[in-house]
Design a protein around this motif. Structure first.
Motif, PDB file in Angstrom:
ATOM      1  N   LEU A 279      -7.382   6.945 -10.064  1.00 15.81           N
ATOM      2  CA  LEU A 279      -7.515   5.575  -9.557  1.00 15.81           C
ATOM      3  C   LEU A 279      -6.778   5.379  -8.243  1.00 15.81           C
ATOM      4  CD1 LEU A 279      -7.329   3.280 -12.723  1.00 15.81           C
ATOM      5  CD2 LEU A 279      -9.245   3.590 -11.143  1.00 15.81           C
ATOM      6  N   ALA A 280      -5.554   5.893  -8.144  1.00 17.43           N
ATOM      7  CA  ALA A 280      -4.778   5.698  -6.914  1.00 17.43           C
ATOM      8  C   ALA A 280      -5.460   6.355  -5.722  1.00 17.43           C
ATOM      9  CB  ALA A 280      -3.366   6.248  -7.104  1.00 17.43           C
ATOM     10  N   GLU A 281      -5.929   7.594  -5.894  1.00 21.31           N
ATOM     11  CA  GLU A 281      -6.615   8.285  -4.800  1.00 21.31           C
ATOM     12  C   GLU A 281      -7.909   7.573  -4.427  1.00 21.31           C
ATOM     13  OE1 GLU A 281      -8.354  12.767  -3.750  1.00 21.31           O
ATOM     14  OE2 GLU A 281      -7.372  12.354  -5.678  1.00 21.31           O
ATOM     15  N   ALA A 282      -8.634   7.066  -5.436  1.00 21.85           N
ATOM     16  CA  ALA A 282      -9.877   6.346  -5.146  1.00 21.85           C
ATOM     17  C   ALA A 282      -9.601   5.059  -4.384  1.00 21.85           C
ATOM     18  CB  ALA A 282     -10.609   6.046  -6.449  1.00 21.85           C
ATOM     19  N   ALA A 283      -8.523   4.343  -4.761  1.00 22.09           N
ATOM     20  CA  ALA A 283      -8.181   3.108  -4.050  1.00 22.09           C
ATOM     21  C   ALA A 283      -7.797   3.401  -2.605  1.00 22.09           C
ATOM     22  CB  ALA A 283      -7.047   2.393  -4.781  1.00 22.09           C
ATOM     23  N   GLY A 286     -10.913   3.883  -0.679  1.00 21.91           N
ATOM     24  CA  GLY A 286     -11.866   2.794  -0.733  1.00 21.91           C
ATOM     25  C   GLY A 286     -13.083   3.082  -1.592  1.00 21.91           C
ATOM     26  N   VAL A 287     -12.910   3.876  -2.631  1.00 24.12           N
ATOM     27  CA  VAL A 287     -14.015   4.246  -3.526  1.00 24.12           C
ATOM     28  C   VAL A 287     -13.854   3.474  -4.829  1.00 24.12           C
ATOM     29  CG1 VAL A 287     -15.129   6.110  -4.799  1.00 24.12           C
ATOM     30  CG2 VAL A 287     -14.242   6.525  -2.488  1.00 24.12           C
ATOM     31  N   VAL A 317     -14.758  11.541  -5.989  1.00 24.08           N
ATOM     32  CA  VAL A 317     -13.994  10.644  -5.117  1.00 24.08           C
ATOM     33  C   VAL A 317     -13.791  11.274  -3.740  1.00 24.08           C
ATOM     34  CG1 VAL A 317     -11.742   9.561  -4.788  1.00 24.08           C
ATOM     35  CG2 VAL A 317     -12.856   9.460  -7.028  1.00 24.08           C
ATOM     36  N   ARG A 318     -13.456  12.562  -3.711  1.00 22.95           N
ATOM     37  CA  ARG A 318     -13.109  13.203  -2.437  1.00 22.95           C
ATOM     38  C   ARG A 318     -14.340  13.438  -1.569  1.00 22.95           C
ATOM     39  NH1 ARG A 318      -8.814  17.641  -4.948  1.00 22.95           N
ATOM     40  NH2 ARG A 318      -7.211  16.109  -5.500  1.00 22.95           N
ATOM     41  N   TYR A 319     -15.463  13.792  -2.165  1.00 22.22           N
ATOM     42  CA  TYR A 319     -16.682  14.023  -1.398  1.00 22.22           C
ATOM     43  C   TYR A 319     -17.567  12.781  -1.514  1.00 22.22           C
ATOM     44  CZ  TYR A 319     -15.082  18.826  -1.512  1.00 22.22           C
ATOM     45  OH  TYR A 319     -14.338  19.970  -1.372  1.00 22.22           O
ATOM     46  N   ASN A 320     -17.154  11.743  -0.827  1.00 19.52           N
ATOM     47  CA  ASN A 320     -17.835  10.469  -0.903  1.00 19.52           C
ATOM     48  C   ASN A 320     -18.011   9.921   0.508  1.00 19.52           C
ATOM     49  OD1 ASN A 320     -18.767   7.879  -2.038  1.00 19.52           O
ATOM     50  ND2 ASN A 320     -17.727   8.560  -3.894  1.00 19.52           N
ATOM     51  N   ASP A 323     -17.264   4.387   3.536  1.00 19.14           N
ATOM     52  CA  ASP A 323     -17.303   2.937   3.298  1.00 19.14           C
ATOM     53  C   ASP A 323     -18.208   2.636   2.110  1.00 19.14           C
ATOM     54  OD1 ASP A 323     -15.677   2.368   5.537  1.00 19.14           O
ATOM     55  OD2 ASP A 323     -17.443   2.564   6.847  1.00 19.14           O
ATOM     56  N   ASN A 324     -17.715   1.713   1.264  1.00 16.30           N
ATOM     57  CA  ASN A 324     -18.505   1.207   0.126  1.00 16.30           C
ATOM     58  C   ASN A 324     -18.992   2.326  -0.791  1.00 16.30           C
ATOM     59  OD1 ASN A 324     -18.266  -1.461   1.133  1.00 16.30           O
ATOM     60  ND2 ASN A 324     -20.056  -1.143   2.461  1.00 16.30           N
TER      61      ASN A 324
END
Length: 411
Positions: A279-283, A286-287, A317-320, A323-324
């Motif tokens: 969750l922290a890395e995704a936040a 911005g994912v 999450v990392r390969y996203n 934005d949005n």
């Protein structure tokens, strides 16, 4: 500046999986050796019976035809019969003709009766022959069944199993003994591999842990020059990357084997823990993570199954997109199997590049890892762990970019 020419595009790879098993026919229609031997033995017996029946019929017909003429003639008197329709009063010639016809009918009736009874006897013998042939074929092929069962047990990583076939020194015993020798060598090789993994775990982790400790001590010194602090941070990041690589390699080596000790594990809880860790890395990137878990209990190793979910969610999450972006994580039971589904937005992935993603140290359109997103072992570990649990992982490109990762495990 001269621009570097773009590398040539690789030829497209097939999108179907050649390792996917084809649809199996009905088990009782498979042309097994036992069925073929049964048909061979039973068919030979049936042909021999038909020939024997034909010879007996011809001999019986010939025997009945010999001396079929009446050995007497009626000259006068009265002849009655309950079988033949004889005239009450007629000339001797008419009586003789009626008697000849009566004897011919009785002969034909005897032949027809012999034929019908012989056919019934042949049918019964054919059933007995096929049953006997099937039983004998099963007895002859029982060593092959024993070899097959042992091979299946070995396929489940039970290398301690042996055939130990007794009986005459024939081809089947020679095959079983050769198979036992091969299993012995495989067991020694796997034991040596496990011993090497244990030793490598200790020998590789210890110096890396020492290096990390020394770097952290030097970085904690407030009087250290800025250049040394920057160098220390770079070396600490490199050391951490090496530790991740070692852990990934050791986990990959362990997960290639079958899981022996299994416990009930709910994929919903595993996926929830993996989402909480990312969750922290995704936040920070911005994912958005969307999670919907339904209970899906499997038998396996909880730590390794958590590694599957964590690697998939981290990669999503990392390969996203910058934005949005979003990641969806679902767990459920489908068609008697537990399913973990991880989909995300991201760059467009050609279908022919999917297989390369599961190879160690491979990334999309690159031969080696070269970024800070990982060490290139995430999907390789996921595939190895899934196989060790008797499952399968597949990937499909999403329309518009990103991937849909689907892990299926037996419940």
């Amino acid at each position: 500046m001269a621009t570097t020419p773009a590398p040539p595009q690789a030829p497209p790879k097939p999108t179907w999986d050649p390792r996917r098993p084809m649809a199996q026919p009905l088990p009782w229609l498979r042309p097994t050796i036992r069925i073929r031997l049964t048909l061979l033995y039973g068919g030979m017996f049936l042909i021999a019976g038909i020939l024997l029946l034909s010879i007996i019929y011809l001999l019986a017909a010939q025997a009945l035809n010999v001396g079929s003429d009446l050995p007497f003639k009626i000259t006068e008197g009265k002849v009655t019969s309950r079988v033949c329709d004889l005239p009450a009063s007629a000339t001797p010639d008419v009586f003789n003709t009626a008697m000849s016809n009566c004897v011919g009918e009785q002969r034909q009736h005897a032949l027809d009766n012999l034929l019908s009874r012989s056919l019934l006897a042949l049918l019964g013998l054919a059933v007995i022959a096929f049953a006997f042939g099937y039983a004998m074929a099963g007895r002859v092929l029982s060593p092959l069944g024993r070899i097959t069962r042992t091979a299946r047990a070995v396929a489940g990583s039970d290398l301690s199993r042996r055939i130990e076939l007794d009986g005459p020194d024939d081809e089947l015993k020679e095959l079983a003994d050769t198979f036992d020798d091969m299993l012995e060598r495989l067991q020694r090789a796997f034991t040596a591999q496990q011993r090497f993994v244990g030793n490598a775990s200790h020998e590789l982790r210890t110096p890396l842990a020492i290096n990390r400790t020394l770097l952290e001590v030097h970085l904690s010194d407030p009087g250290a020059p800025m250049e040394l602090q920057q160098l220390g941070k770079t070396l600490l990041a490199t050391n951490e990357r090496s530790e991740q690589l070692v852990e990934g390699l050791l986990l990959l080596a362990r997960s290639d084997n079958q899981i022996v000790e299994r416990k009930p594990v709910d994929l919903a809880e595993v996926a929830e823990q993996a989402v909480d860790q990312v969750l922290a890395e995704a936040a920070a990137k911005g994912v958005e993570i969307r999670s919907e878990q339904k209970s899906a209990v499997v038998q396996g190793n909880g730590v390794l199954l958590e590694r599957i979910a964590l690697n998939l969610v981290q990669n999503a999450v990392r390969y996203n997109v910058p934005d949005n972006g979003w990641v969806e994580v679902h767990t459920e039971i489908q068609h008697g199997q537990a399913v973990l589904l991880v989909s995300n937005t991201g760059p467009v992935v050609p279908a022919y590049e999917i297989d390369n993603l599961f190879e160690p140290f491979r990334r999309l359109r690159t031969e080696r890892t070269g970024s800070d997103k990982g060490v290139g072992l995430g999907l390789s570990i996921v595939r190895s762990v899934a196989r060790a649990h008797g499952g399968h992982i597949s990937a499909q490109p999403r329309e518009g970019g990103g991937l849909v990762m689907r892990v299926t495990l037996p419940v």
